[in-house]
Design a protein around this motif. Structure first.
Motif, PDB file in Angstrom:
ATOM      1  N   ALA A   2       1.986   7.152   3.221  1.00 22.62           N
ATOM      2  CA  ALA A   2       3.006   6.145   2.893  1.00 22.62           C
ATOM      3  C   ALA A   2       3.958   5.968   4.072  1.00 22.62           C
ATOM      4  O   ALA A   2       4.276   4.836   4.461  1.00 22.62           O
ATOM      5  N   ASP A   3       4.388   7.087   4.662  1.00 17.63           N
ATOM      6  CA  ASP A   3       5.279   7.030   5.836  1.00 17.63           C
ATOM      7  C   ASP A   3       4.595   6.307   6.994  1.00 17.63           C
ATOM      8  O   ASP A   3       5.185   5.432   7.634  1.00 17.63           O
ATOM      9  N   ALA A   4       3.347   6.663   7.247  1.00 14.83           N
ATOM     10  CA  ALA A   4       2.609   6.058   8.357  1.00 14.83           C
ATOM     11  C   ALA A   4       2.454   4.551   8.135  1.00 14.83           C
ATOM     12  O   ALA A   4       2.573   3.762   9.076  1.00 14.83           O
ATOM     13  N   LEU A   5       2.197   4.155   6.885  1.00 12.73           N
ATOM     14  CA  LEU A   5       2.036   2.735   6.573  1.00 12.73           C
ATOM     15  C   LEU A   5       3.337   1.967   6.827  1.00 12.73           C
ATOM     16  O   LEU A   5       3.316   0.788   7.176  1.00 12.73           O
ATOM     17  N   GLU A   6       4.459   2.649   6.633  1.00 13.12           N
ATOM     18  CA  GLU A   6       5.758   2.001   6.844  1.00 13.12           C
ATOM     19  C   GLU A   6       6.271   2.202   8.270  1.00 13.12           C
ATOM     20  O   GLU A   6       7.423   1.880   8.576  1.00 13.12           O
ATOM     21  N   ALA A  21       0.837  -1.201   0.000  1.00 14.23           N
ATOM     22  CA  ALA A  21       0.000   0.000   0.000  1.00 14.23           C
ATOM     23  C   ALA A  21       0.876   1.257   0.000  1.00 14.23           C
ATOM     24  O   ALA A  21       0.584   2.226  -0.709  1.00 14.23           O
ATOM     25  N   ALA A  22       1.955   1.220   0.775  1.00 12.56           N
ATOM     26  CA  ALA A  22       2.867   2.365   0.831  1.00 12.56           C
ATOM     27  C   ALA A  22       3.405   2.683  -0.566  1.00 12.56           C
ATOM     28  O   ALA A  22       3.513   3.850  -0.949  1.00 12.56           O
ATOM     29  N   VAL A  28      -7.618  -2.672  -3.260  1.00 11.54           N
ATOM     30  CA  VAL A  28      -6.985  -1.564  -2.524  1.00 11.54           C
ATOM     31  C   VAL A  28      -5.612  -1.196  -3.090  1.00 11.54           C
ATOM     32  O   VAL A  28      -5.305  -0.012  -3.261  1.00 11.54           O
ATOM     33  N   THR A  29      -4.807  -2.181  -3.407  1.00  8.70           N
ATOM     34  CA  THR A  29      -3.428  -1.892  -3.841  1.00  8.70           C
ATOM     35  C   THR A  29      -3.270  -1.828  -5.364  1.00  8.70           C
ATOM     36  O   THR A  29      -2.170  -1.569  -5.851  1.00  8.70           O
ATOM     37  N   GLU A  30      -4.371  -2.065  -6.096  1.00  7.90           N
ATOM     38  CA  GLU A  30      -4.310  -1.883  -7.557  1.00  7.90           C
ATOM     39  C   GLU A  30      -4.264  -0.393  -7.860  1.00  7.90           C
ATOM     40  O   GLU A  30      -4.995   0.386  -7.247  1.00  7.90           O
ATOM     41  N   PRO A  31      -3.406   0.025  -8.789  1.00  9.68           N
ATOM     42  CA  PRO A  31      -3.361   1.461  -9.114  1.00  9.68           C
ATOM     43  C   PRO A  31      -4.702   1.970  -9.624  1.00  9.68           C
ATOM     44  O   PRO A  31      -5.367   1.307 -10.417  1.00  9.68           O
ATOM     45  N   ALA A  32      -5.106   3.137  -9.135  1.00  9.43           N
ATOM     46  CA  ALA A  32      -6.355   3.759  -9.576  1.00  9.43           C
ATOM     47  C   ALA A  32      -6.086   4.570 -10.824  1.00  9.43           C
ATOM     48  O   ALA A  32      -5.142   5.348 -10.868  1.00  9.43           O
TER      49      ALA A  32
END
Lengths: 184, 184
Positions: free
Chosen positions: A177-181, A112-113, B84-88
């Motif tokens: 992105a930072d929070a996810l990592e 996700a990040a 969720v992780t597929e590019p939009a």
DNA sequence: GTACGTTATGTAAATTTTTACATATACTAG
DNA sequence: CTAGTATATGTAAAAATTTACATAACGTAC
């Protein structure tokens, strides 16, 4: 009248344009606040002409196919001027990336990040392009940017919105992105 | 699958809801990034059920009409997680107020300034509501806000987007209103 | 000379979204 | 007792938008 109609009138109030030109503008200058495909533009031009807001003349070209150049009428300009200060009814904001963020708790955080970092890069790229245009405007249009009656002032105003939008969007993507990592 | 379908699955992955509840969520929690009317929600729920993403059970109520409560299936959850992780694919941003700004040079500056000041107030009001929610979340959900696997983290992430969006939008409206009135 | 890209204009079909139509239960305020 | 509001679920029609189909002139690169 549709909002698309006013978008077209807004462009034609500044210069005469063909349907093809209008379609390109919709993906460029006007692209960060309104857009339309040519399949929407051509029928809308016909409607605007039928209602007396625009007229067209055929321009024969030697090195390219002939084109229809559209011009706004007095009626069109008056309608546009009136529409500008009418309150806009709020339309719902739809953003697929934020919708993905709402379900991001289900995904692999690292994957996700990556998604949000890529989005950050895209928005930062757009921001840089806008910043270049801003620099150019401030150099070339300096005197006009303080004149609310000038179309250049209006162009700058919409650019400012684009700048703020992209800056804020990119920052949010980076934060997420930072929070996810797990970066505080 | 449509984006609306994923919006519904995103809500149902957190709690079971009726079509009526979902419609209200679309105008509240999820409202600042996706929305839909009940006339879109009910047919979409039927489609999701036909494709095995959700199931429903009828709940009889004494003090209110009966309702159908929808629940996400394993298939639905898997589909949501993958999406969720597929590019939009980027959708064009459409904003009528910014479009009006593009033609603001045609209008009376004082009248236009009023329009943008009103818009600024609306966005500041929304910002305040979001700030209250943020305060509440930081108090009540403190431990979860650092956990990317928690739905509360995801809710906070989307709220952050709302906060940034409204703050930036309001600032732009104020700047434009000031500029229209000749305030440097 | 032919394949590709740009300019140029349209229509058709599909999808998405909004607005309107339609019905029903139950509580509350006047 | 009656009007309004909230809950609850649908369908129909209209409007807006996207994707696909369709054609044609002209220039350039291979």
């Amino acid at each position: 009248m549709t909002t698309l109609g006013y978008a077209i009138l807004g462009l034609l109030s500044r210069e005469t344009l063909s349907g093809y030109d209008l379609t390109r503008r919709m993906g460029e200058q006007v692209g960060y606040f309104w857009s339309a495909r040519h399949s929407q533009v051509y029928p809308e031009l016909a409607r605007l002409e039928a209602e007396g807001y625009v007229t067209h003349s055929v321009v024969e070209q030697r090195e390219r196919p002939d084109k229809k150049v559209y011009e706004i009428t007095g009626t069109g300009l008056a309608a546009l001027r009136e529409w500008v200060t009418e309150p806009a009814r709020p339309r719902p904001t739809r953003d697929e990336l934020v919708l993905k963020a709402y379900s991001v708790w289900l995904a692999d955080p690292a994957e996700a990040a990556r998604l949000f970092r890529e989005a950050a890069s895209r928005h930062e790229g757009q921001l840089e392009r806008y910043e270049e245009i801003e620099g150019w405007m401030k150099r070339e249009w300096a005197e006009d940017l303080g004149r609310p009656g000038s179309p250049r002032f209006a162009s700058y105003a919409t650019l400012r919105r684009g700048l703020g939008y992209e800056r804020e969007y990119a920052a949010w993507c980076r934060w997420l992105a930072d929070a996810l990592e797990g970066i505080r």
